[in-house]
Each structure stands twice: as C-alpha cells, then as structure tokens.
Design an enzyme around this catalytic site. Structure first.
Site, PDB file in Angstrom:
ATOM      1  N   LYS A 180      73.507 116.294  -4.665  1.00 19.24           N
ATOM      2  CA  LYS A 180      72.841 114.977  -4.747  1.00 19.24           C
ATOM      3  C   LYS A 180      71.325 115.165  -4.800  1.00 19.24           C
ATOM      4  O   LYS A 180      70.623 114.422  -5.501  1.00 19.24           O
ATOM      5  CB  LYS A 180      73.253 114.128  -3.535  1.00 19.24           C
ATOM      6  CG  LYS A 180      72.555 112.773  -3.446  1.00 19.24           C
ATOM      7  CD  LYS A 180      73.014 111.801  -4.515  1.00 19.24           C
ATOM      8  CE  LYS A 180      72.068 110.627  -4.726  1.00 19.24           C
ATOM      9  NZ  LYS A 180      71.852 109.763  -3.624  1.00 19.24           N
ATOM     10  N   ASN A 184      68.579 113.660  -7.429  1.00 24.38           N
ATOM     11  CA  ASN A 184      67.351 112.960  -7.038  1.00 24.38           C
ATOM     12  C   ASN A 184      66.101 113.648  -7.590  1.00 24.38           C
ATOM     13  O   ASN A 184      65.137 112.983  -7.981  1.00 24.38           O
ATOM     14  CB  ASN A 184      67.236 112.874  -5.512  1.00 24.38           C
ATOM     15  CG  ASN A 184      68.201 111.883  -4.909  1.00 24.38           C
ATOM     16  OD1 ASN A 184      68.849 112.164  -3.914  1.00 24.38           O
ATOM     17  ND2 ASN A 184      68.325 110.714  -5.517  1.00 24.38           N
ATOM     18  N   PRO A 259      54.405 104.488  -0.636  1.00 29.22           N
ATOM     19  CA  PRO A 259      54.475 105.966  -0.625  1.00 29.22           C
ATOM     20  C   PRO A 259      55.820 106.435  -1.182  1.00 29.22           C
ATOM     21  O   PRO A 259      56.834 105.740  -1.013  1.00 29.22           O
ATOM     22  CB  PRO A 259      54.351 106.322   0.861  1.00 29.22           C
ATOM     23  CG  PRO A 259      53.724 105.128   1.499  1.00 29.22           C
ATOM     24  CD  PRO A 259      54.139 103.931   0.696  1.00 29.22           C
TER      25      PRO A 259
HETATM   26  N1  LIG Z   1      68.182 102.404  -3.122  1.00 31.22           N
HETATM   27  C1  LIG Z   1      69.067 103.278  -3.593  1.00 31.22           C
HETATM   28  O1  LIG Z   1      69.722 103.048  -4.628  1.00 31.22           O
HETATM   29  C2  LIG Z   1      69.331 104.560  -2.878  1.00 31.22           C
HETATM   30  C3  LIG Z   1      68.543 104.976  -1.827  1.00 31.22           C
HETATM   31  N2  LIG Z   1      68.860 106.134  -1.164  1.00 31.22           N
HETATM   32  C4  LIG Z   1      68.055 106.585  -0.038  1.00 31.22           C
HETATM   33  O2  LIG Z   1      68.306 105.711   1.060  1.00 31.22           O
HETATM   34  C5  LIG Z   1      67.138 105.625   1.897  1.00 31.22           C
HETATM   35  C6  LIG Z   1      66.769 104.148   2.029  1.00 31.22           C
HETATM   36  O3  LIG Z   1      66.374 103.694   0.750  1.00 31.22           O
HETATM   37  P1  LIG Z   1      66.288 102.148   0.342  1.00 31.22           P
HETATM   38  O4  LIG Z   1      67.337 101.357   1.000  1.00 31.22           O
HETATM   39  O5  LIG Z   1      66.190 102.146  -1.132  1.00 31.22           O
HETATM   40  O6  LIG Z   1      64.877 101.765   0.969  1.00 31.22           O
HETATM   41  P2  LIG Z   1      64.194 100.329   1.088  1.00 31.22           P
HETATM   42  O7  LIG Z   1      62.744 100.553   0.914  1.00 31.22           O
HETATM   43  O8  LIG Z   1      64.887  99.355   0.196  1.00 31.22           O
HETATM   44  O9  LIG Z   1      64.501  99.892   2.576  1.00 31.22           O
HETATM   45  C7  LIG Z   1      63.831 100.403   3.698  1.00 31.22           C
HETATM   46  C8  LIG Z   1      63.917  99.359   4.792  1.00 31.22           C
HETATM   47  O10 LIG Z   1      63.365  99.910   5.986  1.00 31.22           O
HETATM   48  C9  LIG Z   1      62.463  98.963   6.545  1.00 31.22           C
HETATM   49  N3  LIG Z   1      61.470  99.648   7.358  1.00 31.22           N
HETATM   50  C10 LIG Z   1      60.385 100.335   6.941  1.00 31.22           C
HETATM   51  N4  LIG Z   1      59.696 100.829   7.992  1.00 31.22           N
HETATM   52  C11 LIG Z   1      60.349 100.430   9.096  1.00 31.22           C
HETATM   53  C12 LIG Z   1      60.113 100.590  10.480  1.00 31.22           C
HETATM   54  N5  LIG Z   1      59.074 101.288  10.941  1.00 31.22           N
HETATM   55  N6  LIG Z   1      60.975 100.037  11.344  1.00 31.22           N
HETATM   56  C13 LIG Z   1      62.025  99.328  10.899  1.00 31.22           C
HETATM   57  N7  LIG Z   1      62.312  99.128   9.592  1.00 31.22           N
HETATM   58  C14 LIG Z   1      61.480  99.677   8.698  1.00 31.22           C
HETATM   59  C15 LIG Z   1      61.869  98.286   5.338  1.00 31.22           C
HETATM   60  O11 LIG Z   1      61.241  97.078   5.734  1.00 31.22           O
HETATM   61  P3  LIG Z   1      60.252  96.260   4.789  1.00 31.22           P
HETATM   62  O12 LIG Z   1      61.156  95.268   4.108  1.00 31.22           O
HETATM   63  O13 LIG Z   1      59.291  95.650   5.722  1.00 31.22           O
HETATM   64  O14 LIG Z   1      59.631  97.238   3.831  1.00 31.22           O
HETATM   65  C16 LIG Z   1      63.123  98.086   4.496  1.00 31.22           C
HETATM   66  O15 LIG Z   1      63.859  96.973   4.929  1.00 31.22           O
HETATM   67  C17 LIG Z   1      66.074 106.474   1.216  1.00 31.22           C
HETATM   68  O16 LIG Z   1      66.064 107.765   1.764  1.00 31.22           O
HETATM   69  C18 LIG Z   1      66.546 106.543  -0.252  1.00 31.22           C
HETATM   70  O17 LIG Z   1      66.100 107.707  -0.918  1.00 31.22           O
HETATM   71  C19 LIG Z   1      69.971 106.865  -1.463  1.00 31.22           C
HETATM   72  C20 LIG Z   1      70.778 106.481  -2.497  1.00 31.22           C
HETATM   73  C21 LIG Z   1      70.509 105.331  -3.305  1.00 31.22           C
HETATM   74  C1  LIG Z   2      70.341 105.859  -7.532  1.00 30.64           C
HETATM   75  C2  LIG Z   2      70.535 107.172  -6.845  1.00 30.64           C
HETATM   76  C3  LIG Z   2      71.971 107.231  -6.346  1.00 30.64           C
HETATM   77  C4  LIG Z   2      70.371 108.293  -7.854  1.00 30.64           C
HETATM   78  O1  LIG Z   2      69.094 108.494  -8.289  1.00 30.64           O
HETATM   79  C5  LIG Z   2      69.579 107.435  -5.699  1.00 30.64           C
HETATM   80  O2  LIG Z   2      69.858 108.282  -4.904  1.00 30.64           O
HETATM   81  C6  LIG Z   2      68.288 106.737  -5.542  1.00 30.64           C
HETATM   82  O3  LIG Z   2      67.998 105.778  -6.254  1.00 30.64           O
HETATM   83  O4  LIG Z   2      67.530 107.142  -4.661  1.00 30.64           O
END
Ligand SMILES: NC(=O)C1=CN([C@@H]2O[C@H](COP(=O)(O)OP(=O)(O)OC[C@H]3O[C@@H](n4cnc5c(N)ncnc54)[C@H](OP(=O)(O)O)[C@@H]3O)[C@@H](O)[C@H]2O)C=CC1
Ligand SMILES: CC(C)(CO)C(=O)C(=O)O
Length: 298
Positions: A180, A184, A259
């Site tokens: 994975k 990424n 960031p």
């Molecule tokens: N999105 C995707 O498709 C995918 C993401 N991932 C991974 O999953 C992880 C999460 O990603 P994703 O969901 O996209 O991230 P997001 O930016 O969508 O969500 C992060 C959340 O955390 C909150 N947050 C930030 N700082 C704090 C804090 N200090 N205390 C409490 N809450 C906080 C943010 O709040 P606020 O709304 O205020 O910013 C937001 O709600 C990452 O590592 C990403 O790489 C993995 C696979 C797919």
């Molecule tokens: C969408 C996916 C699954 C692959 O790039 C991901 O991990 C991300 O958006 O951070």
C-alpha cells in the site's frame, strides 16, 4: 449479552476516513464518540446509494473526557498525530486498543510513543474517501481495512463485524503495508502535477511511475516485505483503471494548502533506502519537491 454493544468506541479525527468508519459503526448500532478539532453537530457519509448521518456532537476538548474507552480509531493525518497527544492520553487506559487508520509503515512506533498505556494496532486502509465542499464525505468504493492477524486486532474486527467496513486479518501485514505504501508513493506524483488518476494514462508518467516503483520495491524487499516482481505494474494498472477524476488524500491536502504527508508516504522510502545503502535516485528528486510543496518556505 452481546459484548460488542457495550464496547465504548471513539473516532479521533472525523475526516474522510474517520467519517466512513464512524458511519459504518453507527449503521450497525455502535455509534462512536466523535473527537476532533472543529466542532460539528453530525457527520454525513455519502456514496453510491448511501447517505448516513452520524449524530454528534464532535467533541473538541480532551479535558472533557471522563474515562478511557475500549477502542479508539485514530484517523488524523500523520502530520497531525503529535497534536492528538492529549486526546490519546484521555481516551486510552491499559485495556484500550488504538487502531491507527493512517497510511505508512511507521504507525506503530509513532502512536505507541503517544499512548504507552494503550495497545496499538496499525491498519492498511484500502478505500478512497473525499471530503466534499458541503462538509459531507464521499466514499468512492467499498470500505475495507486490513489488520495484522493478532489477538489485539480481534477487538477491532468485532467492533466492525457486520458493518459495511470489511476487516481482513492478515498474516503478511508488513508486506501488505509496504504494498500500500508503494501505491501511496506513486500517488504522490498527483500532488506534484495537481492532476488525478487520469494522468497515469500518459506514456511519460507511466514510465516514471514504473521506474519509481522499481526503486521503492527494492527498499520494500530490503525491509522484509515479500512482494513479487509484478507489483509495480499492478499498481500502475490500478491507477490506469481508476476513474480519471479519482484523486488521493495527499492531493486533497495540497489543494487545501494543508501540510502534506510527504515524509510517511515518500520520505520514508528514501530514508530507509539510504540506511540500507539502496539508491533511490527518483525519490531523491521527488521527496524534496513534495517537502517544499508542503512546508515551504516561499
Ligand atoms: N482519504 C482517503 O481516501 C484515504 C486516507 N488514508 C489515510 O488516512 C489518514 C486520514 O486521512 P483523511 O481521513 O483523508 O484525513 P482528513 O484530513 O480528511 O481528516 C483528518 C481529521 O482529523 C481532524 N484533526 C486534525 N487535527 C486534529 C487534532 N489535533 N485533534 C483532533 N482531530 C484532529 C481533522 O479536523 P479538521 O476538520 O479540523 O481538519 C479531520 O477531521 C491519513 O493517514 C491518510 O493518508 C488512507 C487511505 C485513503
Ligand atoms: C486513495 C488511496 C487508497 C490510494 O491513493 C489512498 O490511500 C489515499 O488517498 O491516501
């Protein structure tokens, strides 16, 4: 009595991934406590044929947490993990399991350092989810995570049992996490071009992607991942078969001026390569560009 009903669950970081998991839990009657940074009354997950509203509120003050929960899903960006230290301290006790829903291969070390009391389980998150301009989250495929096949993971698997978020318990977790990570790493090119999956249809970008993935594969194998020669092409094929407008979370951060997770998605491969004497010439160009795009100055 059903033990799952009494599992106290918190979702820490109710963004794209956190909202998906919170909605999956809510749908099967295990509504989690929501802990975040921005106060909200509820969360909304949308997708093909679905609209799930998860009741809030999103709590924003860790000092208001009276006692630990049984299970925390940590779904902040890796760049935000350190800032959740107070939350993790308030939510976790000796019995608490913290499931880290983040990309990368370093979740165990980074999160264990912040909650030495809790038992940390890293997850591979396979599904794409995107925050929308109205605050809802769009789930763009079936939800699925993989966890190491060990006793602690069972707490997570039970909590999500019967929900729309499928859980695989895998014996080869390290290999899967690296696979994975390679996906990424290649997706990082989208943050540099500000283009989506459609760009992998270009001959020059597919060649660059394959060359980059070959050097990443050499590092992954040196780190103990058992990945076959077919992995780079399979990752490229996946991007090429994706909808042309499918992005990636690092591109979403780039477009929002936040960031970037450049270090845990790309930097780590160059770092580990350096430590093992494996050349990563393409990573050595991409990583500073991603770092500067993320952190400036300028
Ligand atoms: N999105 C995707 O498709 C995918 C993401 N991932 C991974 O999953 C992880 C999460 O990603 P994703 O969901 O996209 O991230 P997001 O930016 O969508 O969500 C992060 C959340 O955390 C909150 N947050 C930030 N700082 C704090 C804090 N200090 N205390 C409490 N809450 C906080 C943010 O709040 P606020 O709304 O205020 O910013 C937001 O709600 C990452 O590592 C990403 O790489 C993995 C696979 C797919
Ligand atoms: C969408 C996916 C699954 C692959 O790039 C991901 O991990 C991300 O958006 O951070």
């Amino acid at each position: 009595m059903n033990q799952q009903v009494h599992t106290r669950i918190a979702v820490l970081g109710p963004g794209a991934i956190g909202t998906t998991v919170a909605a999956a839990l809510h749908e099967v009657g295990r509504t989690p406590m929501l802990c975040g940074r921005t106060p909200r009354d509820s969360l909304v997950l949308q997708g093909s044929g679905i609209r799930i509203v998860v009741p809030g509120p999103v709590r924003t003050d860790p000092a208001q947490i009276a006692r630990p929960v049984d299970l925390v899903f940590l779904a902040v960006k890796a760049t935000q993990t350190a800032a959740t230290a107070q939350w993790l301290a308030a939510l976790s006790g000796p019995q608490t399991v913290v499931c880290v829903l983040q990309n990368g291969v370093e979740q165990l070390e980074s999160v264990t350092a912040l909650c030495p009391q809790g038992r940390v389980v890293p997850a591979v998150v396979w599904f794409p989810a995107q925050a929308q301009s109205d605050g809802s989250v769009l789930l763009r495929s079936d939800a699925r995570i993989s966890l190491p096949d060990e006793a602690t993971s069972l707490v997570v698997a039970q909590a999500l049992q019967g929900s729309r978020c499928l859980v695989d318990l895998v014996s080869n977790f390290r290999s899967l996490a690296w696979q994975k990570l390679l996906q990424n790493a290649a997706a990082g090119l989208m943050a540099l071009t500000h283009r989506r999956s459609g760009m992998y249809g270009r001959h020059d970008i597919s060649k660059l992607t394959l060359d980059y993935l070959q050097e990443c594969l050499a590092v992954a194998r040196a780190e103990g991942a058992e990945l076959g020669d077919e992995v780079p092409q399979a990752i490229l094929d996946k991007f090429q078969a994706s909808p042309a407008d499918l992005g990636t979370s690092i591109l979403a951060d780039c477009e929002a001026g936040r960031p970037l997770e450049w270090d845990i998605r790309n930097g780590v491969i160059a770092r580990r390569g350096r430590a093992r004497g494996i050349p990563t010439p393409i990573g050595d160009v991409l990583v500073p560009l991603l770092a500067a795009a993320s952190d400036g100055p300028g």
